[in-house]
Scaffold this motif. Structure first.
Motif, mmCIF file in Angstrom:
data_model
loop_
_atom_site.group_PDB
_atom_site.id
_atom_site.type_symbol
_atom_site.label_atom_id
_atom_site.label_comp_id
_atom_site.label_asym_id
_atom_site.label_seq_id
_atom_site.Cartn_x
_atom_site.Cartn_y
_atom_site.Cartn_z
ATOM 1 N N ILE A 49 0.945 -1.334 -0.114
ATOM 2 C CA ILE A 49 0.041 -0.046 -0.024
ATOM 3 C C ILE A 49 0.975 1.424 -0.058
ATOM 4 C CG2 ILE A 49 -2.057 -0.956 0.878
ATOM 5 C CD1 ILE A 49 -1.140 0.185 3.893
ATOM 6 N N SER A 50 2.023 0.998 0.257
ATOM 7 C CA SER A 50 3.252 2.319 0.272
ATOM 8 C C SER A 50 4.312 1.785 -0.360
ATOM 9 C CB SER A 50 2.992 3.102 1.542
ATOM 10 O OG SER A 50 3.799 2.253 2.536
ATOM 11 N N ASP A 51 5.404 2.697 -0.339
ATOM 12 C CA ASP A 51 6.695 2.200 -0.512
ATOM 13 C C ASP A 51 7.378 1.483 0.773
ATOM 14 O OD1 ASP A 51 6.664 3.253 -3.120
ATOM 15 O OD2 ASP A 51 7.496 5.213 -2.596
ATOM 16 N N GLU A 52 6.733 1.657 1.856
ATOM 17 C CA GLU A 52 7.491 1.273 2.928
ATOM 18 C C GLU A 52 7.200 -0.245 3.049
ATOM 19 O OE1 GLU A 52 6.172 2.392 7.183
ATOM 20 O OE2 GLU A 52 6.273 4.676 6.364
ATOM 21 N N LYS A 53 8.279 -0.960 3.656
ATOM 22 C CA LYS A 53 8.114 -2.605 3.664
ATOM 23 C C LYS A 53 7.132 -2.787 4.639
ATOM 24 C CE LYS A 53 12.151 -3.985 1.342
ATOM 25 N NZ LYS A 53 12.924 -5.026 0.953
ATOM 26 N N ILE A 54 6.461 -4.048 4.505
ATOM 27 C CA ILE A 54 6.012 -4.730 5.233
ATOM 28 C C ILE A 54 6.229 -4.772 6.621
ATOM 29 C CG2 ILE A 54 3.992 -6.428 5.611
ATOM 30 C CD1 ILE A 54 3.615 -6.338 2.607
ATOM 31 N N ASP A 55 5.546 -4.560 7.754
ATOM 32 C CA ASP A 55 6.118 -4.997 9.009
ATOM 33 C C ASP A 55 6.179 -6.349 9.150
ATOM 34 O OD1 ASP A 55 6.881 -5.110 11.672
ATOM 35 O OD2 ASP A 55 5.338 -3.509 12.298
ATOM 36 N N MET A 56 7.460 -7.000 9.613
ATOM 37 C CA MET A 56 7.413 -8.274 9.701
ATOM 38 C C MET A 56 7.716 -8.761 11.033
ATOM 39 S SD MET A 56 7.120 -9.461 6.693
ATOM 40 C CE MET A 56 7.388 -11.097 6.620
ATOM 41 N N SER A 57 7.261 -7.869 12.040
ATOM 42 C CA SER A 57 7.205 -8.284 13.299
ATOM 43 C C SER A 57 6.369 -9.407 14.012
ATOM 44 C CB SER A 57 6.902 -7.073 14.394
ATOM 45 O OG SER A 57 7.649 -6.089 13.776
ATOM 46 N N ASP A 58 6.751 -10.385 14.756
ATOM 47 C CA ASP A 58 5.942 -11.240 14.958
ATOM 48 C C ASP A 58 5.437 -11.037 16.622
ATOM 49 O OD1 ASP A 58 7.652 -13.202 16.803
ATOM 50 O OD2 ASP A 58 8.800 -12.227 15.339
ATOM 51 N N GLY A 59 3.852 -11.632 16.615
ATOM 52 C CA GLY A 59 3.120 -11.063 17.761
ATOM 53 C C GLY A 59 3.013 -12.389 18.764
ATOM 54 N N ILE A 60 2.398 -11.996 19.816
ATOM 55 C CA ILE A 60 2.076 -13.085 20.641
ATOM 56 C C ILE A 60 0.802 -13.971 20.244
ATOM 57 C CG2 ILE A 60 1.806 -14.031 23.074
ATOM 58 C CD1 ILE A 60 3.117 -11.172 23.565
ATOM 59 N N GLY A 61 0.727 -15.424 20.142
ATOM 60 C CA GLY A 61 -0.271 -16.190 19.937
ATOM 61 C C GLY A 61 -0.156 -17.445 19.641
ATOM 62 N N LEU A 62 -1.106 -18.174 19.652
ATOM 63 C CA LEU A 62 -0.702 -19.930 19.443
ATOM 64 C C LEU A 62 0.244 -20.272 18.418
ATOM 65 C CD1 LEU A 62 -1.771 -21.938 21.382
ATOM 66 C CD2 LEU A 62 -3.572 -22.553 19.757
ATOM 67 N N THR A 63 -0.091 -19.308 17.085
ATOM 68 C CA THR A 63 0.503 -19.871 15.978
ATOM 69 C C THR A 63 1.531 -18.515 15.329
ATOM 70 O OG1 THR A 63 -1.560 -19.267 14.757
ATOM 71 C CG2 THR A 63 -1.107 -21.504 15.166
ATOM 72 N N MET A 64 1.832 -17.904 16.277
ATOM 73 C CA MET A 64 2.982 -16.943 15.687
ATOM 74 C C MET A 64 2.201 -15.918 14.969
ATOM 75 S SD MET A 64 7.117 -17.283 15.290
ATOM 76 C CE MET A 64 6.860 -16.952 13.586
ATOM 77 N N PRO A 65 1.276 -15.106 15.143
ATOM 78 C CA PRO A 65 0.671 -14.338 14.140
ATOM 79 C C PRO A 65 1.596 -12.914 13.882
ATOM 80 C CG PRO A 65 -0.368 -13.693 16.351
ATOM 81 C CD PRO A 65 0.549 -14.960 16.448
ATOM 82 N N LYS A 66 1.269 -12.173 12.856
ATOM 83 C CA LYS A 66 2.092 -10.901 12.381
ATOM 84 C C LYS A 66 1.521 -9.806 13.580
ATOM 85 C CE LYS A 66 2.984 -9.708 7.918
ATOM 86 N NZ LYS A 66 2.411 -8.268 8.506
ATOM 87 N N VAL A 67 2.228 -8.946 14.027
ATOM 88 C CA VAL A 67 1.675 -7.956 14.903
ATOM 89 C C VAL A 67 0.674 -7.028 14.089
ATOM 90 C CG1 VAL A 67 2.401 -5.800 15.941
ATOM 91 C CG2 VAL A 67 3.671 -7.904 16.497
ATOM 92 N N GLU A 68 1.316 -6.789 13.024
ATOM 93 C CA GLU A 68 0.268 -5.901 11.944
ATOM 94 C C GLU A 68 -0.308 -6.844 10.805
ATOM 95 O OE1 GLU A 68 -0.531 -2.786 11.881
ATOM 96 O OE2 GLU A 68 0.763 -2.484 13.833
ATOM 97 N N PRO A 69 -1.636 -6.961 10.954
ATOM 98 C CA PRO A 69 -2.049 -8.095 9.905
ATOM 99 C C PRO A 69 -1.644 -7.362 8.403
ATOM 100 C CG PRO A 69 -3.887 -7.529 11.531
ATOM 101 C CD PRO A 69 -2.624 -6.507 11.732
ATOM 102 N N LEU A 70 -1.390 -8.471 7.313
ATOM 103 C CA LEU A 70 -1.256 -7.804 6.190
ATOM 104 C C LEU A 70 -2.654 -7.021 5.385
ATOM 105 C CD1 LEU A 70 0.360 -7.709 3.472
ATOM 106 C CD2 LEU A 70 -0.473 -10.249 3.116
ATOM 107 N N VAL A 71 -2.082 -5.746 5.026
ATOM 108 C CA VAL A 71 -2.812 -5.230 4.079
ATOM 109 C C VAL A 71 -2.264 -4.899 3.035
ATOM 110 C CG1 VAL A 71 -4.342 -3.016 3.891
ATOM 111 C CG2 VAL A 71 -3.848 -4.177 6.139
#
Ligand code: HEM
Length: 206
Positions: A168-190
């Motif tokens: 959605i922008s020139d910025e790279k997608i944030d690839m930080s991982d969050g807390i959860g049973l199956t290691m979700p992304k912190v920022e859901p992919l848009v």
């Protein structure tokens, strides 16, 4: 079974698409492979997914970098044993840290880089199968691994075959991982997508 089979695969596909959007040259390679394998206008089916080698390597590399069960499921030693010089008494709870294993600089070249080509030589050698365990190993390993690789390949492959994808922008997608049973992304992919011109007919016949 439902959690084991859906959440794991959905999360892996989100990581895979995010990685590909951050590495457009790899996205292009997947698209070129699909276009070379399938006739124009012919939507891929599930059996095509296992024949698309590069796409399967993208899935492997995604599972290496973002193993959605990062500590496997706790196991219990059924006997006294020795692991890497440590005495493990019978009945000990054992966790396998896949995250660390899959990024160990002693085992992988440039371990934090997204390089699906590292699996180019085919299956991992005999000594190396223990370096890559996204589905566990042994008799309690994941019974859905083949099915998962097949339908994840079909889903990601179809999305790439049928649509143009962009961040959605020139910025790279944030690839930080969050807390959860199956290691979700912190920022859901848009992301942005639009149908590919060559696929409009096939899509409108669905
Ligand atoms: C990306 C997809 C998937 C990943 C990464 C994954 C990974 C794993 C891992 C790491 C384990 C634990 C292995 C161990 O503790 O040694 C496991 C167990 C299991 N998985 Fe999967 N899995 C996936 C998809 C599926 C699918 C599609 C199904 C079924 C349709 C499934 C069914 C199961 C079941 C039933 C177990 C428990 C096996 C047992 O305890 O004996 N998984 N999975």
């Amino acid at each position: 079974m439902l959690v084991a089979g859906t959440e794991t695969a959905a999360t892996t596909m989100e990581w895979a698409l995010s990685l590909l959007l951050n590495h457009p040259e790899k996205m292009k390679k997947v698209k070129v492979e699909i276009d070379a394998y399938l006739k124009q206008d012919q939507l891929m089916n599930e059996s095509d997914a296992m024949k698309l080698n590069y796409l399967q390597k993208v899935i492997m590399e995604t599972l290496r970098l973002y193993p959605v069960v990062p500590l496997l499921i706790p196991h219990e030693s059924s006997n006294d044993c020795i692991v890497c010089g440590f005495n493990i008494p019978k009945g000990t709870m054992l966790l396998v840290n896949l995250w660390t294993l899959h990024r160990d600089p002693n085992l992988w070249v440039n371990p934090t880089w997204f390089v699906p080509e590292r699996f180019e030589e085919g299956e991992l050698g005999n000594d190396e199968i223990y370096n890559m365990l996204p589905f566990g190993i042994g008799r309690r390993s994941c019974p859905g691994s083949v099915l998962a690789k097949r339908f994840m390949g079909h889903a990601i492959g179809s999305l790439i075959q049928a649509f143009e994808w962009e961040r959605i922008s020139d910025e790279k997608i944030d690839m930080s991982d969050g807390i959860g049973l199956t290691m979700p992304k912190v920022e859901p992919l848009v992301a942005l997508c639009k149908p590919r011109q060559v696929m409009i007919k096939a899509l409108s016949n669905m």
